[in-house]
Design a protein around this motif. Structure first.
Motif, PDB file in Angstrom:
ATOM      1  N   ALA A 143      27.588 104.459  43.888  1.00  0.00           N
ATOM      2  CA  ALA A 143      27.410 104.377  42.438  1.00  0.00           C
ATOM      3  C   ALA A 143      26.909 102.986  42.105  1.00  0.00           C
ATOM      4  O   ALA A 143      27.358 101.996  42.692  1.00  0.00           O
ATOM      5  CB  ALA A 143      28.718 104.662  41.712  1.00  0.00           C
TER       6      ALA A 143
ATOM      7  N   GLU B  40      29.072 108.140  39.815  1.00  0.00           N
ATOM      8  CA  GLU B  40      28.106 109.155  40.184  1.00  0.00           C
ATOM      9  C   GLU B  40      28.045 109.250  41.703  1.00  0.00           C
ATOM     10  O   GLU B  40      28.424 108.319  42.411  1.00  0.00           O
ATOM     11  CB  GLU B  40      26.722 108.824  39.621  1.00  0.00           C
ATOM     12  CG  GLU B  40      26.223 107.439  40.004  1.00  0.00           C
ATOM     13  CD  GLU B  40      24.939 107.077  39.280  1.00  0.00           C
ATOM     14  OE1 GLU B  40      23.884 107.167  39.923  1.00  0.00           O
ATOM     15  OE2 GLU B  40      25.013 106.730  38.098  1.00  0.00           O
ATOM     16  N   THR B  41      27.620 110.380  42.185  1.00  0.00           N
ATOM     17  CA  THR B  41      27.599 110.634  43.621  1.00  0.00           C
ATOM     18  C   THR B  41      26.199 110.456  44.178  1.00  0.00           C
ATOM     19  O   THR B  41      25.231 110.948  43.604  1.00  0.00           O
ATOM     20  CB  THR B  41      28.090 112.063  43.923  1.00  0.00           C
ATOM     21  OG1 THR B  41      29.408 112.207  43.408  1.00  0.00           O
ATOM     22  CG2 THR B  41      28.111 112.320  45.417  1.00  0.00           C
TER      23      THR B  41
END
Length: 261
Positions: A86, A209-210
């Protein structure tokens, strides 16, 4: 001796909520704690990307290229079985020059922009934990100005939590048995686990977030760090603190008899 038994009965019914717990007169409520140690299987590192220059567009492009390289290559580190990344948005900070305004400061009267600095912060998580040092090395090789391991953790703590809970219940049972023995009664079984909590020394951090996950598809692009590090990993302790109610035969009658005597 009668005074001592009477005090233990009062202790059981009052301080440890042995009488009246859950609106019942046949339960003893005690607190138990259990801990287990397990090796970490994942790591987290934070990194910083910083680019400076006179041309704003060029500086932003260079920073974007470095970020793209880190986002693509770091999760592809050779040996990783799981990865998440991220990053923050690009932050462009003007550099001013002139009397009393040298450096990256808020613009003042008479100051001119002489350059720009772009900052990007990121967090990377990967498994197995033994590759943490290699991930730091690779991040630096890819252009990160700073890369630091900030924690090790266990991705799935459910098995360790169950073991810790079993030990917590066993600890509570020992206390309940001691109280019951002082009242000349017997614990017959667990009535309820009233409350509990799990704690470990390295709680997970939120991932915004991935990013790419390394697997068979990405195996062809795996990278190796130029400098490899062997780390001595300390086990992580996971603790369960529970409040357990135990059913006890004839507790109310025994307590009343002991108190009366």
């Amino acid at each position: 001796m009668k005074h001592l038994v009477k005090c233990m009965a009062v202790l059981a019914c009052g301080f440890l909520a042995a009488c009246g717990a859950d609106d019942r007169s046949d339960v003893i409520t005690v607190r138990g704690s259990g801990s287990v140690q397990a090796p970490p299987d994942a790591f987290a590192l934070v990194f910083q990307i910083e680019v400076s220059g006179e041309d704003r567009s060029l500086v932003v492009q260079q920073a974007a290229d470095l970020l793209s390289s880190v986002n693509t290559s770091l999760p592809a580190l050779d040996g990783l079985s799981w990865a998440q990344i991220a990053t923050s948005e690009l932050q462009v900070v003007p550099r001013y020059s002139g009397a009393n305004c040298t450096g990256y400061r808020t613009q003042r009267s008479g100051c001119e922009i002489s350059g720009y600095r772009v900052n990007i912060a990121g967090q990377f998580q990967g498994s197995p934990a033994e590759l943490a040092g290699n991930a730091v090395s690779l991040a630096s090789e890819l252009g990160a100005t700073e890369a630091v391991i900030n924690r090790f953790f266990i991705r799935d703590t459910s098995a360790a939590e169950q073991q810790a809970m079993a030990r917590a219940v066993a600890s509570a049972r020992e206390q309940a048995d001691a109280i019951a023995a002082s009242l000349d009664v017997h614990v017959t079984g667990v009535h309820a686990v009233v409350a509990g909590e799990t704690a470990d020394y390295f709680p997970d951090l939120a991932i915004l977030e991935t990013g790419p996950v390394r697997g068979p598809v990405a195996a062809y692009m795996s990278l190796a760090a130029m400098i490899e590090f062997d780390l001595a990993l300390e086990p992580i302790e996971i603790t369960q603190n529970l409040r357990v109610q135990f059913e006890v035969e004839n507790l109310a009658a025994a307590s009343a008899d002991q108190t009366a005597n």
